[in-house]
Structures are given as structure tokens and as C-alpha cells.
Motif scaffolding. Structure first.
Motif, short mmCIF file in Angstrom:
data_model
loop_
_atom_site.label_atom_id
_atom_site.label_comp_id
_atom_site.label_asym_id
_atom_site.label_seq_id
_atom_site.Cartn_x
_atom_site.Cartn_y
_atom_site.Cartn_z
N ALA A 155 -24.30 -22.84 -40.16
CA ALA A 155 -23.84 -21.52 -39.74
C ALA A 155 -22.64 -21.63 -38.81
O ALA A 155 -21.66 -20.88 -38.95
N LEU A 156 -22.69 -22.55 -37.87
CA LEU A 156 -21.57 -22.73 -36.94
C LEU A 156 -20.31 -23.18 -37.68
O LEU A 156 -19.20 -22.71 -37.39
N ILE A 157 -20.47 -24.08 -38.66
CA ILE A 157 -19.32 -24.57 -39.42
C ILE A 157 -18.70 -23.43 -40.23
O ILE A 157 -17.46 -23.25 -40.24
N LEU A 158 -19.53 -22.64 -40.90
CA LEU A 158 -19.01 -21.53 -41.70
C LEU A 158 -18.34 -20.47 -40.82
O LEU A 158 -17.32 -19.88 -41.20
N GLY A 171 -20.15 -13.42 -38.22
CA GLY A 171 -21.38 -12.99 -37.61
C GLY A 171 -21.77 -11.57 -38.00
O GLY A 171 -20.92 -10.74 -38.32
N GLY A 172 -23.07 -11.29 -37.95
CA GLY A 172 -23.57 -9.96 -38.25
C GLY A 172 -23.60 -9.66 -39.73
O GLY A 172 -23.13 -10.42 -40.57
N LEU A 173 -24.18 -8.51 -40.04
CA LEU A 173 -24.27 -8.05 -41.42
C LEU A 173 -23.37 -6.85 -41.71
O LEU A 173 -23.24 -6.45 -42.86
N PHE A 174 -22.75 -6.29 -40.66
CA PHE A 174 -21.93 -5.11 -40.85
C PHE A 174 -20.62 -5.24 -40.08
O PHE A 174 -20.55 -5.93 -39.05
N SER A 175 -19.60 -4.59 -40.57
CA SER A 175 -18.35 -4.47 -39.83
C SER A 175 -18.56 -3.52 -38.65
O SER A 175 -19.49 -2.72 -38.65
N PRO A 176 -17.70 -3.62 -37.62
CA PRO A 176 -17.91 -2.78 -36.42
C PRO A 176 -18.02 -1.29 -36.72
O PRO A 176 -18.81 -0.58 -36.08
N GLN A 177 -17.25 -0.78 -37.68
CA GLN A 177 -17.28 0.67 -37.94
C GLN A 177 -18.58 1.12 -38.62
O GLN A 177 -18.86 2.32 -38.68
N SER A 193 -20.94 -7.56 -48.81
CA SER A 193 -19.77 -8.43 -48.70
C SER A 193 -19.93 -9.47 -47.61
O SER A 193 -19.24 -10.49 -47.61
N LYS A 194 -20.86 -9.25 -46.66
CA LYS A 194 -21.07 -10.18 -45.56
C LYS A 194 -22.36 -10.97 -45.67
O LYS A 194 -22.55 -11.95 -44.95
N ILE A 195 -23.24 -10.57 -46.58
CA ILE A 195 -24.56 -11.17 -46.61
C ILE A 195 -24.54 -12.57 -47.21
O ILE A 195 -25.48 -13.35 -47.02
N TRP A 196 -23.46 -12.93 -47.92
CA TRP A 196 -23.47 -14.22 -48.62
C TRP A 196 -23.49 -15.39 -47.65
O TRP A 196 -24.08 -16.45 -47.97
N ILE A 197 -22.89 -15.25 -46.47
CA ILE A 197 -22.90 -16.36 -45.51
C ILE A 197 -24.31 -16.66 -45.02
O ILE A 197 -24.77 -17.81 -45.11
N PRO A 198 -25.09 -15.68 -44.49
CA PRO A 198 -26.46 -16.01 -44.10
C PRO A 198 -27.33 -16.43 -45.27
O PRO A 198 -28.23 -17.27 -45.10
N VAL A 199 -27.07 -15.90 -46.47
CA VAL A 199 -27.85 -16.32 -47.64
C VAL A 199 -27.62 -17.79 -47.95
O VAL A 199 -28.57 -18.56 -48.17
N VAL A 200 -26.37 -18.21 -47.93
CA VAL A 200 -26.05 -19.62 -48.19
C VAL A 200 -26.63 -20.51 -47.10
O VAL A 200 -27.22 -21.57 -47.37
N THR A 271 -30.98 -19.50 -36.71
CA THR A 271 -29.83 -19.14 -37.53
C THR A 271 -29.46 -17.68 -37.33
O THR A 271 -28.27 -17.32 -37.25
N ALA A 272 -30.46 -16.80 -37.24
CA ALA A 272 -30.20 -15.38 -37.03
C ALA A 272 -29.53 -15.14 -35.67
O ALA A 272 -28.66 -14.28 -35.55
N ILE A 273 -29.93 -15.90 -34.66
CA ILE A 273 -29.30 -15.76 -33.34
C ILE A 273 -27.85 -16.23 -33.40
O ILE A 273 -26.95 -15.58 -32.84
N VAL A 274 -27.61 -17.35 -34.06
CA VAL A 274 -26.25 -17.89 -34.16
C VAL A 274 -25.35 -16.91 -34.89
O VAL A 274 -24.20 -16.67 -34.49
N LEU A 275 -25.85 -16.32 -35.97
CA LEU A 275 -25.05 -15.42 -36.79
C LEU A 275 -25.14 -13.96 -36.34
O LEU A 275 -24.55 -13.08 -37.00
#
Length: 331
Positions: A155-158, A171-177, A193-200, A271-275
Motif C-alpha cells: 500500500a505504501l509503495i502504490l 488514499g481513501g475511496l472517494f475524491s474530496p468533493q 475508479s479508486k477502489i482498484w488500489i485497495p483491492v490489489v 492496510t485500511a489505516i494506511v490507505l
């Protein structure tokens, strides 16, 4: 099969009662309670402590009563009224905190499970059928790397690569807006569009482990006599592999459901805390650190229920998938 299901459900009731008792009393083992932790935090920051307010809170939540009385109030509220109690830390009903995090956690866990299956299934079969080939050695090497690398490090590398190369935060699952915006198709598309990083990240270790398990199971089944008999009857190589040994080798994929449901609550907390993921794991950790007994106890109770349900589902699917298990159940 019906008798087996009824027997398993009846056994689950005393197990859940025992787990609820043990978990509630374990939460109470550290010295003090939420109010003493709150007093220490207020004094550390220089805030004045209103003893009358603390006494009111203690009487409201029954913190000055014996643990057995506190437990009965908690468990009777859950069973009779569906009331999980009030969170001391967030001053909100526990049920609201539980359900608002559980949906996102379910989406993440389900997507990760599909990712793991789609990757591990064909690679494991290929490595077994083409054992000791260059492709098998490459997949084995990649699998060992996946098993040896902690998820939070990936997670840190990505996150670093995403920020330095693409100039975006991973980080996170949503954009700020969209953080506080109501649900819409635009918000859902932003999440996907953001979920692929935590999924991987979350699926890496599980994928590597299942590749090795699938390969080992297939290698155990392929040399058996029934596979040779199927080929002797004229079945092609691919058909002989997929019709019999592959079905037996699928058992670990099905049994994974048994612990996939509890991971909705506790999985990938670091991992959830890191991301910075708004899932249930970090919330459970905060509740345990703050001795928020109703919030932590409800999470642990939910974890136990999902463990029992997941194990029952996986056992039934295994009995349906594998005739050997089904015959054992019927007998």
C-alpha cells in the motif's frame, strides 16, 4: 442435508452466547472504563474535568454497576430490540456506525474476493498442468513474493508511485468533493475508479496463497487413476482436467467463504489505516483503544455471527460440490 443444517444452526446458538460473554468480559479486563480513559485524556490536554457530568454518564450507561448487569443490558437490548447501545466515543447509536461502515467494507471485501478468484484460479491450474515449465517457475516466484510482502508495505509503495508519477493521492475511496455528498452514479463511479488500489493490495496475499493451494491440489489429483480412466474413455485432456480433478481442487476456493465474511469486520485493518479507508477495521481498533465497550462488543459480536454464518455456507457449498463430503453428511 436438512438435519445437518438444523443441527449446525442449533449448535451455533450456544456458541454465539458463549462468544458474546467472553468478548464482553475481555473488553472489561483493562483497568478502568471509558470514563477513566476520558478523564486521563482531558487532563493530558489541560481540560477541566466536570465530575458531575461524568457521574451522570456513569449512571446513564450503568458503568457503576457489576459487569454481569452491564452485559445483560447490552445483550438483551440486541436480542429483544435490536439496540446495540450507544457509542461513548462518537455519542451516536452503535447501529448507525455499524451499518454506515459495513456497506463500504462489504463492497471492498467482495471485490477483493472476485479479484483473488479471477487471478488465482487460472494461474493455479496452469502451474499444475504445466508444472516445472518456465511459466510455472515465474508464477511460483511471483507467488512467493506476494506471500512474503506485507500488504501495508505494498500500500505504501502504490501510494508513493501514485503520488510521484500520477500526481494523485491513492488514499481513501472517494475524491474530496464526494466525501460528504449523497450517493449518486457520479459518486459510485468515483469510488470504482479508486477502489482498484485497495483491492490489489488486500488481494495480493490471498491470491498468492490460493495459487499455491490450487497448484498443490491439482498436482495431487492429476496422477490419480480416475483421471487416466477418463482419458481412456476418450475425453480430451482439457475436458478430463476440468470435469473431475478441477472440481475437487475447487474446495479451498469455496471454503474461503468461511473466513471471508468475518473479514468484512476485521480484515486488513492496518492496510485500511494506511490507505485511509472508511471501513470497519479502523473503527473497531479505535473502539478497543478507547474502551468503548458497546461499540467494540457489537463489532466482536458481529464478527462471531459472520464467522458462524460463513462457516455454515462454506460447509453446505462443499457438500454440494464434493460428492465425498456429501456422502459423509448423508451417512
Amino acid at each position: 442435508m436438512l438435519r445437518y443444517i438444523i443441527r449446525r444452526v442449533l449448535w451455533a446458538i450456544p456458541i454465539l452466547i458463549g462468544v458474546s460473554i467472553v468478548s464482553f468480559f475481555i473488553i472489561q479486563l483493562p483497568p478502568g472504563n471509558y470514563l477513566t480513559a476520558l478523564m486521563a485524556s482531558m487532563r493530558a490536554t489541560g481540560e477541566s474535568v466536570d465530575m458531575s457530568q461524568l457521574q451522570t454518564l456513569s449512571e446513564r450507561y450503568g458503568l457503576d454497576e457489576p459487569m454481569i448487569v452491564q452485559y445483560w443490558k447490552w445483550i438483551s437490548g440486541i436480542v429483544l430490540r435490536g439496540d446495540f447501545g450507544q457509542s461513548f466515543l462518537y455519542t451516536r447509536p452503535v447501529s448507525d456506525l455499524l451499518w454506515e461502515r459495513l456497506g463500504l467494507t462489504f463492497i471492498l471485501a467482495f471485490t477483493s474476493m472476485i479479484f483473488v478468484w479471477l487471478i488465482a484460479f487460472p494461474i493455479g491450474v496452469y502451474s499444475a498442468v504445466r508444472k516445472y515449465s518456465i511459466g510455472d517457475y515465474v508464477m511460483t516466484f511471483v507467488g512467493f513474493i506476494g506471500l512474503a510482502t506485507p500488504n501495508f508495505l505494498i500500500a505504501l509503495i502504490l501510494m508513493y508511485v501514485s503520488f510521484t508519477v500520477f500526481g494523485q493521492s491513492a488514499g481513501g475511496l472517494f475524491s474530496p468533493q464526494y466525501l460528504d455528498a449523497p450517493w449518486s452514479w457520479a459518486k459510485f463511479a468515483d469510488m470504482m475508479s479508486k477502489i482498484w488500489i485497495p483491492v490489489v493490495v488486500i488481494g495480493t496475499a490471498g491470491t498468492a496463497a490460493l495459487i499455491r493451494i490450487m497448484r498443490a491440489n491439482m498436482l495431487d489429483e492429476l496422477p490419480k487413476t480416475y483421471v487416466d480412466a477418463a482419458r481412456a474413455r476418450g475425453l480430451s485432456g482439457a475436458h478430463a482436467v476440468t470435469k473431475y480433478p478441477l472440481r475437487v481442487a475447487l474446495n479451498p476456493f469455496v471454503s474461503r467463504i468461511g473466513w471471508e465474511l468475518p473479514e468484512l469486520i476485521s480484515g486488513a485493518t492496518i492496510t485500511a489505516i494506511v490507505l485511509s479507508l472508511p471501513t470497519t477495521g479502523p473503527l473497531l481498533l479505535e473502539a478497543l483503544l478507547a474502551q468503548d465497550m458497546y461499540l467494540a462488543g457489537s463489532f466482536i459480536m458481529m464478527l462471531s455471527v459472520l464467522t458462524v454464518i460463513g462457516t455454515l455456507i462454506s460447509d453446505l457449498l462443499l457438500a454440494w460440490l464434493d460428492p465425498r463430503i456429501r456422502q459423509g453428511v448423508v451417512g
